[in-house]
Design an enzyme around this catalytic site. Sequence first.
Site, PDB file in Angstrom:
ATOM      1  N   GLU A  12       0.896  -1.097  -0.005  1.00 35.89           N
ATOM      2  CA  GLU A  12       0.031  -0.015   0.314  1.00 35.89           C
ATOM      3  C   GLU A  12       0.762   1.543  -0.283  1.00 35.89           C
ATOM      4  OE1 GLU A  12      -2.142  -1.488   3.390  1.00 35.89           O
ATOM      5  OE2 GLU A  12      -1.862   0.239   4.443  1.00 35.89           O
TER       6      GLU A  12
ATOM      7  N   CYS B 124       2.348  -2.753  15.226  1.00 32.58           N
ATOM      8  CA  CYS B 124       1.808  -2.411  13.474  1.00 32.58           C
ATOM      9  C   CYS B 124       0.962  -2.921  13.025  1.00 32.58           C
ATOM     10  CB  CYS B 124       3.720  -2.094  14.388  1.00 32.58           C
ATOM     11  SG  CYS B 124       3.759  -1.718  11.803  1.00 32.58           S
TER      12      CYS B 124
ATOM     13  N   CYS C  30      -0.247   2.495   8.743  1.00 32.78           N
ATOM     14  CA  CYS C  30       0.723   1.621   8.236  1.00 32.78           C
ATOM     15  C   CYS C  30       0.187   0.493   7.667  1.00 32.78           C
ATOM     16  CB  CYS C  30       1.995   1.928   8.646  1.00 32.78           C
ATOM     17  SG  CYS C  30       2.764   1.066   8.576  1.00 32.78           S
TER      18      CYS C  30
HETATM   19  N1  SAH Z   1      10.052   0.590   9.903  1.00 30.75           N
HETATM   20  C1  SAH Z   1      10.181   1.971   9.873  1.00 30.75           C
HETATM   21  C2  SAH Z   1       9.683   2.535   8.755  1.00 30.75           C
HETATM   22  C3  SAH Z   1       7.578   1.812   8.596  1.00 30.75           C
HETATM   23  S1  SAH Z   1       6.990   2.775  10.147  1.00 30.75           S
HETATM   24  C4  SAH Z   1       9.958   2.262  11.185  1.00 30.75           C
HETATM   25  O1  SAH Z   1       9.350   1.485  11.986  1.00 30.75           O
HETATM   26  O2  SAH Z   1      10.484   3.480  11.597  1.00 30.75           O
HETATM   27  C5  SAH Z   1       6.735   4.182  10.053  1.00 30.75           C
HETATM   28  C6  SAH Z   1       6.258   5.070  11.280  1.00 30.75           C
HETATM   29  O3  SAH Z   1       5.472   4.433  11.655  1.00 30.75           O
HETATM   30  C7  SAH Z   1       7.512   4.355  12.223  1.00 30.75           C
HETATM   31  O4  SAH Z   1       7.161   5.536  13.227  1.00 30.75           O
HETATM   32  C8  SAH Z   1       6.275   3.339  13.168  1.00 30.75           C
HETATM   33  O5  SAH Z   1       6.153   2.859  14.893  1.00 30.75           O
HETATM   34  C9  SAH Z   1       4.718   4.392  12.545  1.00 30.75           C
HETATM   35  N2  SAH Z   1       3.602   3.402  12.696  1.00 30.75           N
HETATM   36  C10 SAH Z   1       3.288   2.278  12.649  1.00 30.75           C
HETATM   37  N3  SAH Z   1       2.088   1.834  12.889  1.00 30.75           N
HETATM   38  C11 SAH Z   1       1.373   2.997  13.284  1.00 30.75           C
HETATM   39  C12 SAH Z   1       0.122   3.362  14.123  1.00 30.75           C
HETATM   40  N4  SAH Z   1      -0.116   1.794  14.502  1.00 30.75           N
HETATM   41  N5  SAH Z   1       0.113   4.048  14.553  1.00 30.75           N
HETATM   42  C13 SAH Z   1       0.826   5.014  13.676  1.00 30.75           C
HETATM   43  N6  SAH Z   1       2.486   5.183  13.557  1.00 30.75           N
HETATM   44  C14 SAH Z   1       2.262   3.637  13.535  1.00 30.75           C
HETATM   45 FE1  SF4 Z   2       8.189  -1.817  12.731  1.00 33.93          FE
HETATM   46 FE2  SF4 Z   2       8.328  -0.725  10.606  1.00 33.93          FE
HETATM   47 FE3  SF4 Z   2       8.479  -2.953  10.692  1.00 33.93          FE
HETATM   48 FE4  SF4 Z   2       6.145  -1.734  11.169  1.00 33.93          FE
HETATM   49  S1  SF4 Z   2       6.822  -1.479   9.851  1.00 33.93           S
HETATM   50  S2  SF4 Z   2       6.889  -3.540  11.848  1.00 33.93           S
HETATM   51  S3  SF4 Z   2       6.835   0.035  12.586  1.00 33.93           S
HETATM   52  S4  SF4 Z   2      10.070  -1.952  11.940  1.00 33.93           S
END
Ligand code: SAH
Ligand code: SF4
Length: 365
Positions: free
Chosen positions: A101, A128, A355
């Site tokens: 997505e 997440c 996300c």
């Molecule tokens: N994997 C990387 C980039 C993708 S996630 C990382 O973790 O940084 C990008 C951001 O979205 C991260 O800061 C993560 O903590 C946040 N994120 C993931 N799930 C979320 C949710 N349910 N609500 C708010 N932010 C979220």
């Molecule tokens: Fe953690 Fe980023 Fe992977 Fe989601 S996308 S599991 S926030 S590392």
Amino acid sequence: MNATHLAIQVEKQSIYNLSEEELTSWVIKQGIQPFRTKQIWKWLYQKKVNSFDEMSDLSVGTRALLNEHFSLASLQEDKVQYSKDGTIKCLFTLNDGNLIETVLMKHNYGPSICVTTQVGCNIGCTFCASGLLKKVRNLSSGEIVEQILCMEYKLNEGRGTAKPKKISHVVVMGIGEPFDNYDNVLRFIRIINHKAGLAIGARHITISTSGLATKIKTFAEEGLQVNLAVSLHAAKNGLRTQIMKLNKAIPIELLMEAVDYYLEKTNRKVTFEYILLKDVNDQPSCALDLAELILSGNRRHLIYVNLIPYNPVSELDQYQRSDPESIAAFARMLRAKGVNAVIRREHGTDIDAACGQLRSKQLRQ
Ligand code: SAH
Ligand code: SF4
């Protein structure tokens, strides 16, 4: 279409995978004059054509060779969601049937896109939606570039002959851990930043990592002006490990050593992302721990904090969003200690905002 056709199609790689130099070597190998690369890139990244046949200043033979070796469309639109605030979320099917997505947000400084870098994620953050589904594979750089092109197309849909709008900002914060797909993500950045590519300024590009310390150090050496964000979410090891399994292997001390190295080497700012989870990491003591962690190093005035209101994920019921008063109080405490902190403005809260949520929902169906 028969099986042979299908096999040939699957083998074709996206032309958006190739750097300018790589395309030039391919062109030379095919006996085509090297200056043709510039023409091809112009069609790809400025005129943004959908087929090689539209590249009218190339010979029929060159167009046939391009058709034979490369594909221009790795992404098929599967589902689109439109938010009241202008956010567009798209679910794409890749050539091998996997789903990803991409989100387009409209800011006052211009349209910004959030790209996916992997099918699923292995880091295992407990809050997440992307991490609910293990990594299937890395995306190629071309598949990441194409997310921008497809969303730019959506941005201009129905605008007739008006001057096409351009995506001006890119955040690498979709599904996946970008530093677990380091080479393809760096190649993607170089292509979109190239002035003959999409010409998106490095300072308009932000990569977010969950904290792969050795890759943060490697990234510091790249000489790029791209912004770095680190997902911290807790300032103490016990709590961070509870929220992010990765912290067991890479504890905060190792992460901070890498961040300090990055600050020293680049003298650029780093943003710490901090999701606020009700009664888990949003208490005043957590704000004090965070301030202490940030203020205890030499160059840590370069660290900014981005407080993220949690988007609840239906499959993960152990977490709730902090209430607005707790979020505001958390920000105030950080600021009172001298830490730069902002609360992230939210987008697309009326659609599957978290996300990876749209993808996981679709896969369950
Ligand atoms: N994997 C990387 C980039 C993708 S996630 C990382 O973790 O940084 C990008 C951001 O979205 C991260 O800061 C993560 O903590 C946040 N994120 C993931 N799930 C979320 C949710 N349910 N609500 C708010 N932010 C979220
Ligand atoms: Fe953690 Fe980023 Fe992977 Fe989601 S996308 S599991 S926030 S590392």
